[in-house]
Design a protein around this motif. Structure first.
Motif, PDB file in Angstrom:
ATOM      1  N   ILE A   1      -6.483   4.021   9.814  1.00 66.38           N
ATOM      2  CA  ILE A   1      -6.247   2.501   8.891  1.00 66.38           C
ATOM      3  C   ILE A   1      -7.790   3.049   8.358  1.00 66.38           C
ATOM      4  O   ILE A   1      -8.481   3.188   8.708  1.00 66.38           O
ATOM      5  CB  ILE A   1      -6.380   1.508   9.873  1.00 66.38           C
ATOM      6  CG1 ILE A   1      -5.552   0.834  10.994  1.00 66.38           C
ATOM      7  CG2 ILE A   1      -6.787   0.345   8.803  1.00 66.38           C
ATOM      8  CD1 ILE A   1      -5.602   0.386  11.716  1.00 66.38           C
ATOM      9  N   GLU A   2      -7.694   2.652   7.390  1.00 66.62           N
ATOM     10  CA  GLU A   2      -8.813   2.617   5.802  1.00 66.62           C
ATOM     11  C   GLU A   2      -8.787   1.437   6.145  1.00 66.62           C
ATOM     12  O   GLU A   2      -8.176  -0.026   5.643  1.00 66.62           O
ATOM     13  CB  GLU A   2      -8.106   3.045   4.965  1.00 66.62           C
ATOM     14  CG  GLU A   2      -9.396   2.625   3.655  1.00 66.62           C
ATOM     15  CD  GLU A   2      -8.176   2.694   1.849  1.00 66.62           C
ATOM     16  OE1 GLU A   2      -7.582   2.890   1.485  1.00 66.62           O
ATOM     17  OE2 GLU A   2      -9.753   3.041   1.230  1.00 66.62           O
TER      18      GLU A   2
ATOM     19  N   LEU B   1     -10.049  -2.536   5.211  1.00 67.16           N
ATOM     20  CA  LEU B   1     -10.725  -3.435   3.634  1.00 67.16           C
ATOM     21  C   LEU B   1     -11.977  -4.135   3.577  1.00 67.16           C
ATOM     22  O   LEU B   1     -12.675  -4.144   3.427  1.00 67.16           O
ATOM     23  CB  LEU B   1      -9.682  -3.642   2.827  1.00 67.16           C
ATOM     24  CG  LEU B   1      -8.251  -2.838   3.040  1.00 67.16           C
ATOM     25  CD1 LEU B   1      -6.884  -3.817   2.176  1.00 67.16           C
ATOM     26  CD2 LEU B   1      -9.027  -2.289   2.026  1.00 67.16           C
TER      27      LEU B   1
ATOM     28  N   ARG C   1      -5.415  -0.500   5.121  1.00 66.21           N
ATOM     29  CA  ARG C   1      -4.090  -0.250   4.783  1.00 66.21           C
ATOM     30  C   ARG C   1      -4.007   0.707   5.954  1.00 66.21           C
ATOM     31  O   ARG C   1      -5.105   1.922   6.583  1.00 66.21           O
ATOM     32  CB  ARG C   1      -4.357   0.676   3.678  1.00 66.21           C
ATOM     33  CG  ARG C   1      -4.003  -0.958   2.504  1.00 66.21           C
ATOM     34  CD  ARG C   1      -2.523  -1.231   2.084  1.00 66.21           C
ATOM     35  NE  ARG C   1      -2.691  -2.226   1.196  1.00 66.21           N
ATOM     36  CZ  ARG C   1      -2.073  -3.212   1.223  1.00 66.21           C
ATOM     37  NH1 ARG C   1      -1.126  -3.244   2.017  1.00 66.21           N
ATOM     38  NH2 ARG C   1      -2.529  -4.526   0.956  1.00 66.21           N
TER      39      ARG C   1
ATOM     40  N   THR D   1      -3.346   4.587   6.833  1.00 65.67           N
ATOM     41  CA  THR D   1      -3.002   6.158   6.174  1.00 65.67           C
ATOM     42  C   THR D   1      -2.923   6.584   6.756  1.00 65.67           C
ATOM     43  O   THR D   1      -2.158   7.681   5.573  1.00 65.67           O
ATOM     44  CB  THR D   1      -4.324   6.689   5.995  1.00 65.67           C
ATOM     45  OG1 THR D   1      -5.095   6.074   6.980  1.00 65.67           O
ATOM     46  CG2 THR D   1      -5.393   5.432   4.843  1.00 65.67           C
TER      47      THR D   1
ATOM     48  N   GLY E   1       0.467   2.684   4.132  1.00 63.13           N
ATOM     49  CA  GLY E   1       0.230   2.053   2.899  1.00 63.13           C
ATOM     50  C   GLY E   1       0.421  -0.145   3.561  1.00 63.13           C
ATOM     51  O   GLY E   1       0.748  -0.763   3.027  1.00 63.13           O
ATOM     52  N   ASP E   2       0.971  -0.178   4.684  1.00 62.00           N
ATOM     53  CA  ASP E   2       1.357  -1.290   5.806  1.00 62.00           C
ATOM     54  C   ASP E   2      -0.312  -1.920   5.768  1.00 62.00           C
ATOM     55  O   ASP E   2      -1.073  -1.119   6.292  1.00 62.00           O
ATOM     56  CB  ASP E   2       1.607  -1.267   7.099  1.00 62.00           C
ATOM     57  CG  ASP E   2       3.547  -1.184   7.185  1.00 62.00           C
ATOM     58  OD1 ASP E   2       4.152  -1.265   5.931  1.00 62.00           O
ATOM     59  OD2 ASP E   2       4.398  -0.852   7.861  1.00 62.00           O
ATOM     60  N   LEU E   3       0.177  -3.145   5.446  1.00 65.28           N
ATOM     61  CA  LEU E   3      -1.696  -3.853   6.177  1.00 65.28           C
ATOM     62  C   LEU E   3      -1.461  -4.080   7.592  1.00 65.28           C
ATOM     63  O   LEU E   3      -0.287  -4.216   7.851  1.00 65.28           O
ATOM     64  CB  LEU E   3      -1.217  -5.207   5.250  1.00 65.28           C
ATOM     65  CG  LEU E   3      -2.513  -6.723   5.112  1.00 65.28           C
ATOM     66  CD1 LEU E   3      -3.924  -4.914   4.192  1.00 65.28           C
ATOM     67  CD2 LEU E   3      -2.872  -7.055   4.574  1.00 65.28           C
TER      68      LEU E   3
ATOM     69  N   SER F   1     -13.091   4.056   8.273  1.00 66.59           N
ATOM     70  CA  SER F   1     -11.392   3.961   8.936  1.00 66.59           C
ATOM     71  C   SER F   1     -11.750   4.428  10.479  1.00 66.59           C
ATOM     72  O   SER F   1     -13.028   3.735  11.042  1.00 66.59           O
ATOM     73  CB  SER F   1     -10.920   5.090   8.731  1.00 66.59           C
ATOM     74  OG  SER F   1     -11.760   5.703   8.781  1.00 66.59           O
TER      75      SER F   1
ATOM     76  N   HIS G   1       0.288  -7.385  13.209  1.00 62.93           N
ATOM     77  CA  HIS G   1       0.699  -7.213  11.206  1.00 62.93           C
ATOM     78  C   HIS G   1       0.289  -8.762  10.883  1.00 62.93           C
ATOM     79  O   HIS G   1       0.420  -9.437  11.440  1.00 62.93           O
ATOM     80  CB  HIS G   1       2.159  -6.918  11.547  1.00 62.93           C
ATOM     81  CG  HIS G   1       3.039  -6.319  11.331  1.00 62.93           C
ATOM     82  ND1 HIS G   1       2.994  -4.972  10.537  1.00 62.93           N
ATOM     83  CD2 HIS G   1       3.849  -5.975  12.529  1.00 62.93           C
ATOM     84  CE1 HIS G   1       4.167  -4.399  11.339  1.00 62.93           C
ATOM     85  NE2 HIS G   1       4.465  -4.037  12.847  1.00 62.93           N
TER      86      HIS G   1
ATOM     87  N   SER H   1       2.023 -11.429   5.118  1.00 61.70           N
ATOM     88  CA  SER H   1       2.278 -10.729   3.722  1.00 61.70           C
ATOM     89  C   SER H   1       1.155 -12.078   2.518  1.00 61.70           C
ATOM     90  O   SER H   1       0.689 -11.433   1.989  1.00 61.70           O
ATOM     91  CB  SER H   1       3.049 -10.191   2.402  1.00 61.70           C
ATOM     92  OG  SER H   1       4.488 -11.488   2.999  1.00 61.70           O
TER      93      SER H   1
ATOM     94  N   PRO I   1      -6.689 -10.644   2.998  1.00 61.56           N
ATOM     95  CA  PRO I   1      -7.294 -10.239   3.639  1.00 61.56           C
ATOM     96  C   PRO I   1      -8.466  -9.675   4.468  1.00 61.56           C
ATOM     97  O   PRO I   1      -9.111 -10.480   4.659  1.00 61.56           O
ATOM     98  CB  PRO I   1      -6.858  -8.578   3.088  1.00 61.56           C
ATOM     99  CG  PRO I   1      -6.328  -8.747   1.583  1.00 61.56           C
ATOM    100  CD  PRO I   1      -6.034 -10.169   1.392  1.00 61.56           C
TER     101      PRO I   1
END
Ligand code: NAP
Ligand code: ZN
Length: 351
Positions: free
Chosen positions: A33-34, A36, A70, A72, A84-86, A135, A145, A148, A152
Motif C-alpha cells: 500500500i502507498e 496517503l 492505495r 500498489t 488502485g483500490d483504496l 508504504s 476496504h 468510497s 481518506p
C-alpha cells in the motif's frame, strides 16, 4: 526487500525524524500500500516516549496504526483487492489464525498477534514499523476496504479511534434511548460521541476543557459536563447505562463509577500507565461493573467502516505534513487537537 521513507524516534526523548526503513517485498498473500494518510493516536505518543511499562518500546520506533492508502501491488493469492483500490490498515497486521480468539474473529486478543508497530517482525527480524511511512506491506486478511464516500484523511482515524470506540459500544448494547457517557473529548472521545449519537443514545460528554462545549454539541452530544464542577457531576449520579473512559492521563475513575445506574458498565479504553484505584463500594452498590476493551477484530473493523459509510461518519481532522509531527505531539499532550491529526503522507516526498 525494498526501502521506504519514514519518520522514526531514536529514543524515548528524541524528536521524530526522517529515516529510511526496510519493507518486505509482497508475498503471495500480501498487499503493498502507498500510504496517503496516517492518523496520530495518543498511543503513538505513549509508545514513542516509552510510557507503557507493559509494552516497552524498541528503537528506532516508527509509529502509526491509522493507515489509509492505495494498493500498489498484490500477491498472487490475493483475492479481495486489486491495484488502485483504496485500502486501510489498523493496529493489527498478523495473528495465528488458529486460536479460539482468532476463530471468534477477535484477532486483537490472539496470544500471537502482531501489532502494526513495535511487535516482533517474523519476516525481517527486529520489530514491525508503522504508518508514518510512504508504504507498507500487509497480509490481505488484515487489510480493510474503505467505503468510497468517505474522505481518506478523515477515514484514517477510524482504523484505531473508530474501532476502539465502536467495539465496546456494540458489546455493551448501546442503542436508542440508552444514556451514554464519554469521558475525554479527544480523538477516541469524539468518535465515541459520533457513534453513540448515530446509535440513537442520549450522549453526555465529560470534559476538562470547557472551551470544547460548542464542538461537543455540534458533534452530537446532548449534554456537556465539565468534570471538575461537582454540582454538574452530582446531577448525573446513578443515571448512566454505559460510560466509555477515553482519557489518556491519570484521573479518578470513581467519580464516573458513581454515575452508573444499576447494572451499568464503565469501559476503560484510555491507557495511562499507572493503575486506577477503584473503590469496591462504588461497584458493590448497584452491581456496577468496570471493564476494558482493546481495538476490535478484523470483521468488526470492516463492519465499523461500513457503518461509517452508511452514516457518513469520519473523524474531524487537522491535516498536517509529517514535518509538523513533533509539534502535533506537544499539542496532543495539552488536549489541543480538533479532534485528530491526520498526516498527509505525500509530504514525505518533499524531504
Ligand atoms: P487524545 O486525543 O489525546 O484525547 C485524550 C483526551 O483525554 C483529551 O483530549 C482530554 O479531553 C482528556 N484528558 C487529557 N488529559 C487529561 C487529564 N489529565 N485528566 C482528565 N482528562 C484528560 O487521546 P486519544 O488518541 O483519544 O487516546 C486516548 C487514550 O486511549 C490514550 O491513552 C490511548 O493510548 C488509548 N487508546 C486505547 C486503545 C484501546 O484499544 N484500548 C486504542 C487507542 C488508544 P478533554 O479535553 O475533553 O478533557
Ligand atoms: Zn491508536
Amino acid at each position: 526487500m525494498y526501502n521506504a521513507k519514514a519518520y522514526s524516534a531514536a529514543s524515548a526523548t528524541s524528536q521524530l525524524a526522517p529515516t529510511m526503513i526496510p519493507r518486505r517485498d509482497p508475498g503471495e498473500h500480501d498487499i503493498q500500500i502507498e500510504i496517503l494518510f496516517c492518523g496520530i493516536c495518543h498511543s503513538d505518543l505513549h509508545q514513542v516516549r516509552n510510557e507503557w511499562s507493559v509494552m516497552p518500546t524498541v528503537y528506532p520506533c516508527i509509529p502509526g496504526h491509522e493507515i489509509v492508502g492505495r494498493v500498489t501491488k498484490v500477491g498472487s493469492a490475493v483475492t479481495k483487492f486489486k491495484i488502485g483500490d483504496l485500502a486501510a490498515v489498523g493496529c493489527l497486521v498478523d495473528s495465528d489464525g488458529n486460536c479460539p480468539d482468532c476463530k471468534a474473529g477477535l484477532e486483537q486478543f490472539c496470544p500471537n498477534m502482531t501489532l502494526t508497530y513495535n511487535s516482533p517482525d517474523v519476516h525481517l527480524g527486529g520489530v514491525t514499523y508503522g504508518g508514518y511511512s510512504d508504504s507498507i506491506v500487509v497480509k490481505e486478511h488484515f487489510v480493510l476496504h474503505v467505503p468510497s464516500n468517505l474522505n481518506p484523511a478523515g477515514a484514517a482515524p477510524l482504523l484505531c479511534a473508530g474501532i476502539t470506540t465502536y467495539s465496546p459500544m456494540r458489546h455493551w448494547g448501546v442503542t436508542k434511548d440508552k444514556k451514554v457517557g464519554v469521558v475525554g473529548l479527544g480523538g477516541l472521545g469524539h468518535m465515541a460521541v459520533k457513534f453513540a449519537h448515530a446509535l440513537g443514545a442520549h450522549v453526555v460528554v465529560f470534559t476538562t476543557s470547557p472551551n470544547k462545549k460548542d464542538d461537543a454539541l455540534r458533534l452530537g452530544v446532548d449534554e456537556v459536563v465539565v468534570s471538575h464542577d461537582a454540582d454538574q457531576m452530582n446531577k448525573h449520579v446513578g443515571s448512566f447505562d454505559f460510560i466509555l473512559d477515553a482519557v489518556s492521563a491519570e484521573h479518578d475513575i470513581n467519580a464516573y463509577i458513581q454515575l452508573l445506574r444499576r447494572d451499568g458498565n464503565i469501559t476503560v479504553v484510555g491507557a495511562p500507565d499507572n493503575p486506577h484505584a477503584v473503590s469496591a463500594f462504588g461497584l458493590l452498590f448497584k452491581r456496577r461493573s468496570i471493564s476494558g476493551s482493546l481495538i476490535g477484530g478484523i470483521a468488526e473493523t470492516q463492519e465499523m467502516l461500513d457503518f461509517c459509510g452508511k452514516h457518513n461518519i469520519t473523524a474531524d481532522v487537522e491535516i498536517i505534513p509529517i514535518q509538523k509531527v513533533n509539534v502535533a505531539y506537544e499539542r496532543l499532550l495539552k488536549a489541543d487537537v480538533k479532534y485528530r491529526f491526520s498526516i498527509d503522507m505525500t509530504s514525505l516526498k518533499s524531504k
